[in-house]
Design an enzyme around this catalytic site. Structure first.
Site, PDB file in Angstrom:
ATOM      1  N   ASP A 111       1.631 -13.678   3.228  1.00  0.00           N
ATOM      2  CA  ASP A 111       3.069 -13.654   3.501  1.00  0.00           C
ATOM      3  C   ASP A 111       3.392 -13.589   4.989  1.00  0.00           C
ATOM      4  OD1 ASP A 111       2.010 -11.086   3.666  1.00  0.00           O
ATOM      5  OD2 ASP A 111       3.156 -10.278   2.010  1.00  0.00           O
ATOM      6  N   ASN A 135       6.121   0.128  -4.625  1.00  0.00           N
ATOM      7  CA  ASN A 135       6.923  -0.310  -5.776  1.00  0.00           C
ATOM      8  C   ASN A 135       6.149  -1.286  -6.655  1.00  0.00           C
ATOM      9  OD1 ASN A 135       6.894  -2.622  -4.247  1.00  0.00           O
ATOM     10  ND2 ASN A 135       9.097  -2.766  -3.940  1.00  0.00           N
ATOM     11  N   HIS A 151       4.569  -4.017  -5.554  1.00  0.00           N
ATOM     12  CA  HIS A 151       4.537  -5.417  -5.103  1.00  0.00           C
ATOM     13  C   HIS A 151       3.142  -5.825  -4.630  1.00  0.00           C
ATOM     14  CE1 HIS A 151       5.893  -4.426  -0.673  1.00  0.00           C
ATOM     15  NE2 HIS A 151       4.588  -4.435  -0.753  1.00  0.00           N
ATOM     16  N   GLU A 157       8.269  -8.943  -5.115  1.00  0.00           N
ATOM     17  CA  GLU A 157       8.945  -7.678  -5.382  1.00  0.00           C
ATOM     18  C   GLU A 157       9.235  -7.527  -6.880  1.00  0.00           C
ATOM     19  OE1 GLU A 157       8.932  -5.682  -3.048  1.00  0.00           O
ATOM     20  OE2 GLU A 157      10.177  -6.173  -1.338  1.00  0.00           O
TER      21      GLU A 157
END
Ligand code: F6R
Length: 247
Positions: A67, A136, A138, A143
Site C-alpha cells: 500500500d 481493527n 486490517h 479496512e
C-alpha cells in the site's frame, strides 16, 4: 496454519526473517510482497544483516508492497516508498527497478489501481506475502467493511487507522485520508503468507482474526481460508490465540 512464537520482538523478527530468507535462498528470483508499519522493521533489520554478511542475495528478487498513501510522493518521509527505501531497499543489493509500491502521486485512482494490478498480475504471482495486522483487523489498508475488496483499490482510511498512524506525523491533520492498497483477492493469491504480530495490544485482534468468524468486518479473518499461512509473533501478541487454541 503454522504458528511460531518468539520470546520477544527480536526473536520473533529473526524467525520471520528466517522464513523470508529461506524463500529467497530456495528461489532466488522470488516475488516477495512486503508491508510497512512498525512490526516488520526488526525483520528487515535482520535481513539487512544477513545480506551484508553475504548470506542473502536480493539481486534477482522482485518486491511488491501492499500500500501507499494517496497524495504523497516517494520523497516524502511519511510515504511508504520512503519507508521501504530507508528501512530496506537502500541497505540491500536489490535492483530498485524491481521494487514496486503503488504510485501515491497518481491522482486518478482508477488509473493508479489498474497500473498496480497490472504489475501484480504481470509479476508471475507473489511467492511469499508478508503482512502486519492492524488493531481493527486490517491487512494492507483493507479496512473493515461490508465486502472483501478484490484488487487494488483506493480506500478512505478509518478513524482507528488514522489514530494509529498519527504517531508518525507531526499533526493528525497531516495523516492522509486516503490510500491505495492491494486487495484481498491479490493477497489471497499469494502462494504463501507470513503474518508478523508483536505486543500485547495485538493479542485480542490476533485471536479474533484467526479463531473468529470469517467476515469482512475483520479483514484478516479471510486468511483462515488460505492454505499456507505462517503466523509469527512474540508471546504477548500470541497469548490470547494460544489460550483459545490450547497450544
Ligand atoms: C502497512 C500495512 C498495515 C500494517 C498494519 C500494522 O503496509 O500493510 O496493514 O501492517 O497497520 O501496523 P504496525 O505493524 O505498525 O502495527
Amino acid at each position: 496454519m503454522r504458528i511460531y512464537s518468539g520470546k520477544n520482538y527480536k526473536e520473533m523478527s529473526r524467525k520471520a526473517a528466517n522464513i523470508i530468507s529461506a524463500q529467497i535462498i530456495l528461489k532466488p528470483d522470488s516475488v516477495i510482497g512486503l508491508a510497512t508499519g512498525s512490526t516488520p522493521i526488526g525483520t528487515y533489520e535482520q535481513l539487512i544483516e544477513w545480506c551484508k554478511k553475504g548470506d542473502l542475495d536480493f539481486s534477482q528478487v522482485t518486491t511488491i508492497n501492499l500500500d501507499e498513501y494517496k497524495g504523497l510522493s516517494g520523497d516524502n518521509d511519511q510515504s511508504y516508498r520512503y519507508f521501504m527505501n530507508t528501512h530496506l531497499f537502500d541497505k540491500i543489493n536489490i535492483d530498485k527497478a524491481k521494487t514496486f509500491v503503488p504510485n501515491g502521486l497518481e491522482a486518478d485512482s482508477a488509473k493508479a489501481c489498474r497500473e498496480y494490478n497490472d504489475i501484480i498480475n504481470g509479476s508471475g504471482g507473489i511467492d511469499l506475502q508478508l503482512l502486519g495486522l492492524g488493531h481493527n483487523g486490517h491487512i494492507g489498508f483493507n479496512e473493515p467493511g461490508e465486502a472483501f475488496e478484490k484488487e487494488t483499490h483506493c480506500v478512505d482510511l478509518t478513524k482507528s487507522t488514522i489514530d494509529a498512524n498519527k504517531r508518525f506525523f507531526e499533526k493528525e491533520e497531516d495523516v492522509p485520508r486516503q490510500a491505495y492498497t492491494m486487495g484481498i483477492k491479490s493477497i489471497m493469491q499469494a502462494k504463501r503468507i507470513l503474518v508478523v504480530v508483536s505486543g500485547a495490544d495485538k493479542a485480542d485482534i490476533v485471536a479474533k482474526a484467526f479463531t473468529g468468524p470469517v467476515t469482512p468486518e475483520v479483514p484478516a479473518s479471510v486468511l483462515q481460508l488460505h492454505n499456507d499461512v505462517t503466523l509469527v509473533g512474540d508471546e504477548a501478541a500470541l497469548s490470547r490465540l494460544l489460550e483459545i487454541t490450547g497450544r
